[in-house]
Design an enzyme around this catalytic site. Structure first.
Site, PDB file in Angstrom:
ATOM      1  N   GLU A  77      10.831   4.008 -12.195  1.00 52.23           N
ATOM      2  CA  GLU A  77       9.994   5.170 -11.857  1.00 52.23           C
ATOM      3  C   GLU A  77      10.446   6.396 -12.651  1.00 52.23           C
ATOM      4  O   GLU A  77       9.617   7.201 -13.086  1.00 52.23           O
ATOM      5  CB  GLU A  77      10.046   5.428 -10.346  1.00 52.23           C
ATOM      6  N   SER A  82      10.550  -5.933  -4.357  1.00 52.21           N
ATOM      7  CA  SER A  82       9.933  -6.494  -3.153  1.00 52.21           C
ATOM      8  C   SER A  82      10.848  -7.433  -2.371  1.00 52.21           C
ATOM      9  O   SER A  82      10.391  -8.416  -1.791  1.00 52.21           O
ATOM     10  CB  SER A  82       8.602  -7.183  -3.502  1.00 52.21           C
ATOM     11  N   GLY A 128      13.921  -1.299  -2.170  1.00 54.93           N
ATOM     12  CA  GLY A 128      13.162  -0.074  -1.976  1.00 54.93           C
ATOM     13  C   GLY A 128      12.544  -0.025  -0.587  1.00 54.93           C
ATOM     14  O   GLY A 128      13.199   0.330   0.398  1.00 54.93           O
ATOM     15  N   GLY A 129      11.281  -0.413  -0.496  1.00 54.07           N
ATOM     16  CA  GLY A 129      10.513  -0.293   0.747  1.00 54.07           C
ATOM     17  C   GLY A 129      11.230  -0.817   1.985  1.00 54.07           C
ATOM     18  O   GLY A 129      11.255  -0.155   3.029  1.00 54.07           O
ATOM     19  N   HIS A 137      16.058   4.035 -13.209  1.00 50.95           N
ATOM     20  CA  HIS A 137      15.042   3.356 -12.399  1.00 50.95           C
ATOM     21  C   HIS A 137      13.708   3.416 -13.142  1.00 50.95           C
ATOM     22  O   HIS A 137      13.399   4.414 -13.806  1.00 50.95           O
ATOM     23  CB  HIS A 137      14.929   4.026 -11.024  1.00 50.95           C
ATOM     24  N   ASN A 194      17.321   1.832  -1.898  1.00 48.56           N
ATOM     25  CA  ASN A 194      16.822   2.987  -2.663  1.00 48.56           C
ATOM     26  C   ASN A 194      15.715   3.662  -1.846  1.00 48.56           C
ATOM     27  O   ASN A 194      14.603   3.154  -1.775  1.00 48.56           O
ATOM     28  CB  ASN A 194      16.285   2.496  -4.014  1.00 48.56           C
ATOM     29  N   TRP A 195      16.060   4.797  -1.267  1.00 51.27           N
ATOM     30  CA  TRP A 195      15.076   5.484  -0.418  1.00 51.27           C
ATOM     31  C   TRP A 195      13.988   6.180  -1.226  1.00 51.27           C
ATOM     32  O   TRP A 195      13.005   6.647  -0.660  1.00 51.27           O
ATOM     33  CB  TRP A 195      15.778   6.546   0.435  1.00 51.27           C
TER      34      TRP A 195
HETATM   35  C1  PEP Z   1      13.126  -0.215  -6.026  1.00 51.81           C
HETATM   36  O1  PEP Z   1      12.676   0.874  -5.740  1.00 51.81           O
HETATM   37  O2  PEP Z   1      14.094  -0.282  -6.799  1.00 51.81           O
HETATM   38  C2  PEP Z   1      12.499  -1.415  -5.472  1.00 51.81           C
HETATM   39  C3  PEP Z   1      12.960  -2.580  -5.843  1.00 51.81           C
HETATM   40  O3  PEP Z   1      11.457  -1.215  -4.601  1.00 51.81           O
HETATM   41  P1  PEP Z   1      10.784  -2.333  -3.649  1.00 51.81           P
HETATM   42  O4  PEP Z   1      11.913  -3.083  -2.974  1.00 51.81           O
HETATM   43  O5  PEP Z   1       9.943  -1.573  -2.696  1.00 51.81           O
HETATM   44  O6  PEP Z   1       9.979  -3.242  -4.536  1.00 51.81           O
END
Ligand code: PEP
Length: 254
Positions: free
Chosen positions: A98, A213, A234-235, A96, A10-11
């Protein structure tokens, strides 16, 4: 029941078209030999067409990060499923945390979006998960039950297996605080049991991802858990090398 794992990056709101192109040219050679793992990048709307073009014929599929439930209408700023299908987009992230927290996305909206995505031929990745406060108050199961019941209410039982569910504890997203193996396995098994309450065969084949994470260093342990069928990343998906390492750490059913 063998479930093909899915690793989805997920960018979020990252990468111009130029940056996206540079990334995908670095990613494709790193994943070209991968078999038995589905790979998706969930990109901003402006990157959809160039990424679909650049990944054609490769194992990488392109997903959007949101869509409106209606096929068209007076919804300024929104994008519909026919618009995604026209671009050959394969699926879409829905709900999501967010979008729920920052843009007011409701379970009522998701109850319309998930069936609309399926009807259009898109693979929905429905995100669910509890806040830290809810976990501390022993409300994780209640929250997951409510989200699964509400968001999937409009999906017929025989289509439940076509949905991908991502369990993303909100306190683990972008924080570096990954769920323990026990927390991830327990929550994901609970979600599978909720699906089984609707349809036991769907529960055996529905894919449930962990998100929060995930990094190359913790991926193989999380992805080896019994009920975990992949990851929403994500990251660590923003660098082709670390995303490819997570794909490589995924146990396959082959
Ligand atoms: C996400 O955006 O869905 C996510 C899990 O982010 P991260 O891996 O950065 O925690």
């Amino acid at each position: 029941m063998a479930r093909t794992p899915l690793i989805a990056g997920n960018w979020k709101m990252h990468k111009t078209q130029e940056q996206a192109e540079e990334y995908v040219q670095a990613l494709l050679p790193r994943v070209s030999a991968v078999d038995g793992v589905d790979i998706a990048i969930c990109v901003p709307f402006t990157d959809l067409q160039p990424m679909v073009d650049s990944t054609r014929g490769s194992p990488v599929e392109v997903f959007a990060q949101n869509m409106h439930h209606a096929p068209e209408g007076a919804f300024t700023g929104e994008i519909s499923s026919p618009m995604l299908i026209e671009l050959d987009v394969r699926g879409v992230v829905l709900g999501h945390s967010e979008r729920r927290a920052l843009f007011g996305e409701t379970d009522r909206a998701l109850a319309l979006k998930v069936p609309a995505a399926l009807a259009a031929g898109l693979v929905p990745i429905l995100c669910v998960g509890e806040t830290e406060e809810e976990r501390d108050n022993d409300e994780t199961d209640r929250k997951l039950r409510q989200q699964i019941n509400d968001d999937l209410a409009g999906v017929p039982d025989d289509e439940l297996a076509s949905v991908v569910i991502a369990y993303e504890p909100i306190w683990a997203i972008g924080t570096g605080r990954v769920a323990t193996d026990e927390q991830a396995q327990e929550a994901i098994a609970f979600i599978r049991a909720l699906v089984a309450g609707r349809d036991s065969r769907a529960a055996e084949s529905v894919r449930i991802l962990y998100g929060g994470s995930v990094k190359p260093e913790n991926a193989s342990e999380l992805l080896a858990l019994e009920d975990v069928d992949g990851a929403l990343v994500g990251g660590a998906s923003l660098e082709a090398e670390s995303f490819a390492q997570i794909v490589a750490a995924t146990p396959t059913t082959l």
